[in-house]
Design a protein around this motif. Structure first.
Motif, mmCIF file in Angstrom:
data_model
loop_
_atom_site.group_PDB
_atom_site.id
_atom_site.type_symbol
_atom_site.label_atom_id
_atom_site.label_comp_id
_atom_site.label_asym_id
_atom_site.label_seq_id
_atom_site.Cartn_x
_atom_site.Cartn_y
_atom_site.Cartn_z
ATOM 1 N N THR A 3 -34.758 -3.283 -33.514
ATOM 2 C CA THR A 3 -33.546 -4.077 -33.313
ATOM 3 C C THR A 3 -33.290 -4.259 -31.823
ATOM 4 O O THR A 3 -33.252 -3.286 -31.062
ATOM 5 C CB THR A 3 -32.329 -3.391 -33.947
ATOM 6 O OG1 THR A 3 -32.584 -3.180 -35.346
ATOM 7 C CG2 THR A 3 -31.081 -4.237 -33.784
ATOM 8 N N ASP A 98 -37.414 -7.142 -35.209
ATOM 9 C CA ASP A 98 -37.192 -7.484 -36.613
ATOM 10 C C ASP A 98 -35.762 -8.000 -36.809
ATOM 11 O O ASP A 98 -35.541 -8.966 -37.534
ATOM 12 C CB ASP A 98 -37.418 -6.255 -37.498
ATOM 13 C CG ASP A 98 -38.825 -5.706 -37.362
ATOM 14 O OD1 ASP A 98 -39.781 -6.459 -37.612
ATOM 15 O OD2 ASP A 98 -38.953 -4.534 -36.976
ATOM 16 N N LEU A 99 -34.829 -7.333 -36.130
ATOM 17 C CA LEU A 99 -33.421 -7.700 -36.228
ATOM 18 C C LEU A 99 -32.869 -7.940 -34.831
ATOM 19 O O LEU A 99 -33.388 -7.404 -33.854
ATOM 20 C CB LEU A 99 -32.611 -6.579 -36.890
ATOM 21 C CG LEU A 99 -33.078 -6.043 -38.239
ATOM 22 C CD1 LEU A 99 -32.199 -4.870 -38.664
ATOM 23 C CD2 LEU A 99 -33.063 -7.129 -39.293
ATOM 24 N N GLU A 123 -30.249 -5.831 -42.267
ATOM 25 C CA GLU A 123 -31.388 -5.422 -43.091
ATOM 26 C C GLU A 123 -31.201 -5.866 -44.538
ATOM 27 O O GLU A 123 -32.138 -6.334 -45.197
ATOM 28 C CB GLU A 123 -31.546 -3.898 -43.047
ATOM 29 C CG GLU A 123 -32.099 -3.360 -41.734
ATOM 30 C CD GLU A 123 -32.254 -1.850 -41.788
ATOM 31 O OE1 GLU A 123 -31.822 -1.240 -42.792
ATOM 32 O OE2 GLU A 123 -32.795 -1.282 -40.826
ATOM 33 N N GLY A 126 -29.744 -10.283 -44.148
ATOM 34 C CA GLY A 126 -30.395 -11.247 -43.260
ATOM 35 C C GLY A 126 -29.457 -11.859 -42.247
ATOM 36 O O GLY A 126 -29.867 -12.217 -41.147
ATOM 37 N N ARG A 166 -31.624 -11.214 -39.161
ATOM 38 C CA ARG A 166 -33.079 -11.120 -39.013
ATOM 39 C C ARG A 166 -33.466 -12.088 -37.898
ATOM 40 O O ARG A 166 -33.010 -13.236 -37.877
ATOM 41 C CB ARG A 166 -33.784 -11.457 -40.322
ATOM 42 C CG ARG A 166 -33.565 -10.392 -41.398
ATOM 43 C CD ARG A 166 -34.446 -10.601 -42.614
ATOM 44 N NE ARG A 166 -34.210 -9.556 -43.601
ATOM 45 C CZ ARG A 166 -34.849 -8.397 -43.634
ATOM 46 N NH1 ARG A 166 -35.793 -8.147 -42.724
ATOM 47 N NH2 ARG A 166 -34.578 -7.493 -44.550
#
Length: 388
Positions: A3, A98-99, A123, A126, A166
Motif C-alpha cells: 500500500t 496493490d492499494l 482490499e 476496491g 485498488r
C-alpha cells in the motif's frame, strides 16, 4: 498487500488567510504537511508515502520532509486536485502498489485506526471512503437567502480522506477522466468510471483545515494532546582562557579572552541543553557528549542543543519556551541579545517569541565578579503527551 499513500499538497489554501500555503504552516511546532506525512509512516502495510506539491513550493516541502524516512521525492501536481492526484498515480506506475490511499495534506490528524480501516476497505471493495453521519439539519438556501426545503439527512454522509482504492482501478479511472477536471474527490472519479464506492466509519477528529478559525481549533487540539507540561533547569560555567572571542548563544562575540572547554565552551547553549534534557529525564550534556570523546573537541554547541530538541520531539513533544541568563562582568551581552535569541530559535526550530535571553553581573563578587569566567542559568518548558 503493498500500500502506498499519495498526500495531495499542491493547493494554495487561499481560504486559510494570508501567508504561506496552509500545508506548510506550523501547527504545534510541526508543519501541517509533516504531520500528515508522519500519520502514515510506520503504519502496518504502508510502503511509501508520496507528496504531490506545487513546483514553486519545493523548498517549503523539503523543510517539512527533513529527516523523514519512507517518504518519496515529491512530484509536481496540476492546476486542480484531480490533476494532482493523477500525477501522483502516474509517478507510482513504475513500481505500482496493490492499494493506494489518497489523502489531503490539510487533514493532519489521521488516526492509526482510520489508516487500518482504509486499507481493509480497499482490499474488500476496491474503492472506499471514510464517511461521517450528519448530525446537523441540512437546509437548502435560495434567493434572497431564505431557507427552502432541505434533503433528508438520513442518507447523507460527510466524506473525508484518506480515500482508498485498488491502484489499477483508480489509475484507470483517472486516466479516463484526463482533460476533465470537474470532480472534487477520487470517489467521484471512481463513480464516473462505473465503480461502486463503499464507505467505512470516518473520524470526527480528522478535520480539514480550511479557514483561519480552523487553525485556532487545531492548535487547541494539539495543546490538549500535549497536556504534560514540564519545566527543568540547566547551569554551566567555563573559565576564561587565551583567545580573542567567546561564543555565547551560538553567537561569536569579540573579547580579549576566550572560554576554555572541550567544545566551543558556549555556556548558554550548554545550560539550555541540560535544561531540555532534564524535561525528559535524559541525563545531562556530559552523558550524551562525554568530554573524554575526542570527536567533540572544539565542536559547535549548536549540535548539543539540536540533539536535545530532537530527543524531545522523538518523545512526541514540542519545545514551548527557552530562557537563559548570562552571568558575567564582560563582555556586554545587550548588544548581542537579539542575535543570540535568533540563533537559539533557529537551532531549536521555534519562534523568536519563545526564546528569552537576559544578562546580569554578580556585583563583582565571586569568580564571575573577578572576571575569571562566565556562567549561565537556563530553564526550558516543553509539552509532552500525557503517558503514565
Amino acid at each position: 498487500m503493498r500500500t502506498d499513500v499519495i498526500v495531495v499538497a499542491a493547493g494554495s489554501g487561499q481560504r486559510a488567510g494570508d501567508g504561506i500555503p496552509k500545508q506548510f504552516r506550523p501547527l504545534g511546532g510541526r508543519t501541517v504537511l509533516r504531520r500528515s506525512l508522519e500519520a502514515f509512516l510506520g503504519q502496518p502495510g504502508i510502503r511509501h508515502v508520496l507528496p504531490v506539491i506545487h513546483p514553486d513550493h519545493a523548498s517549503w516541502c523539503a523543510e517539512a520532509m527533513a529527516g523523514l524516512e519512507g517518504v518519496l521525492a515529491p512530484v509536481a501536481g496540476g492546476a486542480t486536485r484531480q490533476a494532482s492526484v493523477r500525477a501522483g498515480l502516474e509517478a507510482l506506475a513504475d513500481d505500482p502498489p496493490d492499494l493506494v490511499l489518497i489523502h489531503d495534506a490539510a487533514r493532519p490528524f489521521v488516526s492509526a485506526r482510520l489508516v487500518a480501516d482504509a486499507i481493509a476497505a480497499a482490499e474488500r471493495h476496491g474503492a472506499a471512503v471514510p464517511a461521517l453521519v450528519l448530525v446537523d439539519t441540512i437546509k437548502a438556501v435560495g434567493e434572497p437567502g431564505f431557507v427552502g426545503a432541505g434533503p433528508d439527512r438520513g442518507g447523507l454522509r460527510s466524506v473525508q480522506t484518506p480515500q482508498s482504492f485498488r491502484y489499477e482501478l483508480i489509475r484507470a479511472a483517472h486516466r479516463a477522466r484526463a482533460g476533465t477536471d470537474d470532480l472534487t474527490d477520487d470517489a467521484a472519479v471512481a463513480e464516473a468510471a462505473g465503480h461502486r464506492v463503499a464507505t467505512f466509519p470516518g473520524d470526527p477528529a480528522n478535520t480539514k483545515l480550511t479557514t483561519p478559525e480552523d487553525f485556532v481549533t487545531a492548535e487547541r487540539h494539539v495543546a490538549l494532546a500535549l497536556a504534560d507540561v514540564r519545566s527543568a533547569t540547566g547551569f554551566d560555567v567555563h573559565a576564561f582562557g587565551p583567545g580573542d572571542h567567546v561564543v555565547l548563544g551560538g553567537v561569536r562575540i569579540p573579547h580579549q579572552q576566550g572560554l576554555s572547554g572541550h567544545s566551543d565552551a558556549d555556556v548558554v547553549l550548554h545550560a539550555l541543553t541540560d535544561a531540555l534534557l532534564g524535561t525528559i529525564g535524559s541525563g545531562d550534556i556530559g552523558h550524551h557528549f562525554p568530554p573524554s570523546d575526542p570527536q567533540w573537541k572544539g565542536a559547535s554547541s549548536d549540535l548539543f542543543l539540536a540533539h536535545a530538541v530532537a530527543l524531545v520531539k522523538a518523545a512526541g513533544g514540542l519545545v514551548a519556551h527557552l530562557d537563559a541568563t548570562v552571568i558575567c562582568e564582560a563582555p556586554k551581552i545587550g548588544p548581542h541579545r537579539e542575535a543570540m535569541r535568533e540563533r537559539i530559535a533557529q537551532i531549536a526550530g521555534i519562534s523568536l517569541a519563545r526564546v528569552s535571553v537576559k544578562a546580569t553581573t554578580s556585583e563583582k563578587l565571586g569568580f564571575t565578579g573577578r572576571r575569571e569566567g562566565i556562567a549561565a542559568m537556563a530553564s526550558a518548558t516543553v509539552r509532552l503527551p500525557w503517558i503514565d
